[in-house]
Design a protein around this motif. Structure first.
Motif, short mmCIF file in Angstrom:
data_model
loop_
_atom_site.label_atom_id
_atom_site.label_comp_id
_atom_site.label_asym_id
_atom_site.label_seq_id
_atom_site.Cartn_x
_atom_site.Cartn_y
_atom_site.Cartn_z
N UNK A 277 -0.41 18.97 19.52
CA UNK A 277 0.97 18.50 19.67
C UNK A 277 1.88 19.32 18.76
N UNK A 278 1.44 19.55 17.54
CA UNK A 278 2.21 20.38 16.61
C UNK A 278 2.33 21.81 17.14
N UNK A 279 1.24 22.33 17.68
CA UNK A 279 1.24 23.70 18.19
C UNK A 279 2.21 23.86 19.36
N UNK A 280 2.35 22.80 20.15
CA UNK A 280 3.28 22.83 21.28
C UNK A 280 4.73 22.78 20.83
N UNK A 281 4.96 22.32 19.61
CA UNK A 281 6.32 22.27 19.09
C UNK A 281 7.05 20.97 19.34
N UNK A 282 6.31 19.89 19.69
CA UNK A 282 6.96 18.62 19.96
C UNK A 282 7.53 17.99 18.69
N UNK A 283 6.89 18.25 17.55
CA UNK A 283 7.39 17.75 16.27
C UNK A 283 6.82 18.63 15.18
N UNK A 284 7.07 18.26 13.92
CA UNK A 284 6.60 19.02 12.77
C UNK A 284 5.61 18.17 11.99
N UNK A 285 4.80 18.81 11.13
CA UNK A 285 3.88 18.02 10.31
C UNK A 285 4.59 16.96 9.47
N UNK B 28 -4.43 27.15 16.91
CA UNK B 28 -4.22 28.45 16.28
C UNK B 28 -4.38 28.33 14.77
N UNK B 29 -4.72 29.46 14.14
CA UNK B 29 -4.86 29.47 12.68
C UNK B 29 -3.55 29.12 12.01
N UNK B 30 -2.45 29.61 12.56
CA UNK B 30 -1.14 29.33 11.97
C UNK B 30 -0.81 27.84 12.03
N UNK B 31 -1.11 27.23 13.18
CA UNK B 31 -0.86 25.78 13.32
C UNK B 31 -1.72 25.00 12.34
N UNK B 32 -2.99 25.34 12.27
CA UNK B 32 -3.90 24.60 11.38
C UNK B 32 -3.45 24.71 9.94
N UNK C 247 0.84 -1.19 0.00
CA UNK C 247 0.00 0.00 0.00
C UNK C 247 0.88 1.25 0.00
N UNK C 248 0.45 2.24 -0.74
CA UNK C 248 1.25 3.47 -0.86
C UNK C 248 0.74 4.58 0.05
N UNK C 249 -0.50 4.47 0.50
CA UNK C 249 -1.12 5.52 1.32
C UNK C 249 -1.02 6.88 0.62
N UNK C 250 -1.23 6.85 -0.70
CA UNK C 250 -1.12 8.07 -1.49
C UNK C 250 -2.29 9.00 -1.22
N UNK C 251 -2.03 10.30 -1.26
CA UNK C 251 -3.06 11.32 -1.13
C UNK C 251 -3.62 11.61 -2.52
N UNK C 252 -4.93 11.64 -2.62
CA UNK C 252 -5.57 11.88 -3.91
C UNK C 252 -6.55 13.05 -3.79
N UNK C 253 -6.81 13.75 -4.89
CA UNK C 253 -7.78 14.87 -4.84
C UNK C 253 -9.18 14.37 -4.49
N UNK D 108 0.06 20.57 3.29
CA UNK D 108 0.38 19.44 2.41
C UNK D 108 -0.44 18.19 2.75
N UNK D 109 -1.53 18.37 3.48
CA UNK D 109 -2.37 17.24 3.86
C UNK D 109 -3.34 16.91 2.74
N UNK D 110 -3.79 15.67 2.71
CA UNK D 110 -4.73 15.27 1.68
C UNK D 110 -5.50 14.02 2.05
N UNK D 111 -6.39 13.62 1.18
CA UNK D 111 -7.28 12.49 1.38
C UNK D 111 -6.54 11.19 1.04
N UNK D 112 -6.60 10.19 1.96
CA UNK D 112 -5.91 8.91 1.77
C UNK D 112 -6.95 7.79 1.72
N UNK D 113 -7.33 7.34 0.55
CA UNK D 113 -8.36 6.28 0.45
C UNK D 113 -7.97 5.00 1.17
#
Length: 413
Positions: free
Chosen positions: A180-188, A62-66, A35-41, A72-77
């Motif tokens: 978690x991202x907003x806290x700065x523990x890791x990146x997207x 926050x708006x910036x975090x969101x 499986x590739x877990x590809x993001x598709x439109x 670069x997020x997308x739908x993964x069938x």
């Protein structure tokens, strides 16, 4: 980690008994090879993200975090396909255990015990949790960090939230991931894991991470994703400690049962001290009474033909990670083997496994037709069904262990 609680539970509330219900699959499906877990439109997904944004902001994201998380997020069938097609776990326990505590995994665990000895010693001192069980969880969850998952977490959680089958649950996980991202523990980019949202070396779900993860390295981040497993292993110890891990107590001990043993007592819910079990003839594999580590239940995972265990409170603590009996025994036995203990004296019955729901329904139907009341035909093997099984076994001169086995079903057929 299990689909866990958002609010931390204090040590005093970690009851010695059945755990709270879990939303985690009993044995989480692995990523499917190929499986590739590809993001598709997907226009519907895009519309869902736009509608979700104000809800997320209303819950403290926050708006910036969101916007950074969804850039670069997308739908993964593939995530939806896997969520809809989770088969019941019916692998024979003998096969499962052969993998869980394989010679290779035991050898790797012992190597990790040496490589991370200083770290594990400090974690054990800080949380009072046996280093060997922490290693065993690591081994079971990601094969000591080799299979941490590479699916983009924001994308897969958003996909599963949008799909809606368990939308509310996955949306809660997504909100936690964004925080978690907003806290700065890791990146997207670094926030990856399984298709179902479990993350890092020991597979925490986002809400579980939010409640229990710790910054053991002191760098200001609770980083369970990097090659350094320090924060992940310490977080696992913190989780087990929170639910009442008892230092020095085994998870369970393999035992021998006397001839004519009353198998109605073989249940986690029937608890008494090891000395009381010894009075009934239940002894260790060395023929001596098991040391009194506290109250214990007795289990026979593959019926009278396989091994029996006295299981203590730490068994239930491990169940907070995953309540599947096979998983708990797998972690416990892997822990023992890493520590240098011998393999089980009595093997699990080859080919014996739990029945799936259709088979459980058939079992109840056939028992009822044979004149043994199961209290209804609902696919749930409760006390009435176990009484019916014991009655049938007794009528056939079999050990009345009450185990709903494939062998029993075939006999009824």
């Amino acid at each position: 980690m299990r689909f866990a609680f958002v609010i931390a539970v204090s040590l005093s509330t970690a009851a010695w008994g059945a755990p709270d219900s879990t939303l985690r699959p009993e044995l989480r499906p692995a990523a499917t090879p190929g499986r590739t877990y590809a993001q598709v439109p997907d226009a519907g997904f895009d519309a869902w993200v736009r509608a979700f944004r104000p809800r997320a902001l209303g819950k403290g994201v926050s708006a910036a975090t969101f916007d950074a998380a969804f850039a670069n997020a997308g739908f993964i069938p593939d995530s939806i396909a896997l969520d809809r097609n989770q088969a019941e776990f019916t692998k024979p326990l003998s096969e499962y255990m052969a993998t869980a505590a394989s010679d290779d995994r035991v050898a790797t665990g012992r190597a990790m015990l040496v490589q991370y000895g200083d770290l594990l010693e400090r974690i054990e001192a800080a949380y009072g949790v046996d280093r060997h069980v922490v290693l065993a969880v690591w081994g079971m969850e990601s094969n000591f960090g080799k299979r941490r998952g590479s699916v983009p977490l924001v994308s897969t959680l958003a996909t599963l939230s949008y799909e809606g089958r368990r939308g509310r649950f996955f949306e809660d996980q997504l909100i936690a991931a964004l925080k978690i991202l907003q806290r700065g523990d890791t990146t997207p980019q670094n926030m990856t894991g399984s298709w179902a949202g479990a993350m890092g070396h020991t597979q925490f779900m986002p809400t579980s991470y939010a409640a229990y993860a710790v910054d053991f390295t002191g760098d200001g981040r609770r980083d369970i994703w990097s090659d350094d497993p320090s924060d992940a292993l310490a977080s696992t110890a913190a989780y087990l400690a929170n639910f009442g891990w008892t230092k020095g107590q085994p998870w369970g001990v393999e035992v021998r049962l006397p001839r004519g043993f009353d198998y109605s007592k073989a249940a986690r819910s029937v608890k008494q001290r090891a000395s009381a079990w010894a009075a009934l003839g239940v002894v260790g594999t060395d023929g001596r009474a098991v040391r009194d580590h506290g109250t214990a239940g007795l289990i026979t995972p593959t019926g009278a033909g396989g091994p029996a265990f006295l299981v203590f409170r730490n068994f239930d603590v491990i169940s907070r990670y995953n309540n599947a009996e096979a998983y708990i025994i797998g972690v416990g036995h892997l822990r023992d083997r890493i520590k240098g203990m011998e393999p089980l004296q009595r093997p699990f019955v080859a080919g014996e496994r739990n029945l799936n729901r259709a088979e459980r329904v058939e079992l109840q139907q056939r028992l009822t037709a044979a004149g043994h009341d199961t209290g209804g035909v609902d696919g749930k093997v409760g006390p009435a069904s176990r009484r019916a099984i014991r009655a049938f076994q007794t009528s056939r001169g079999l050990p009345p262990d009450g185990y709903a086995s494939l062998t029993l079903l075939n006999l009824l057929r």
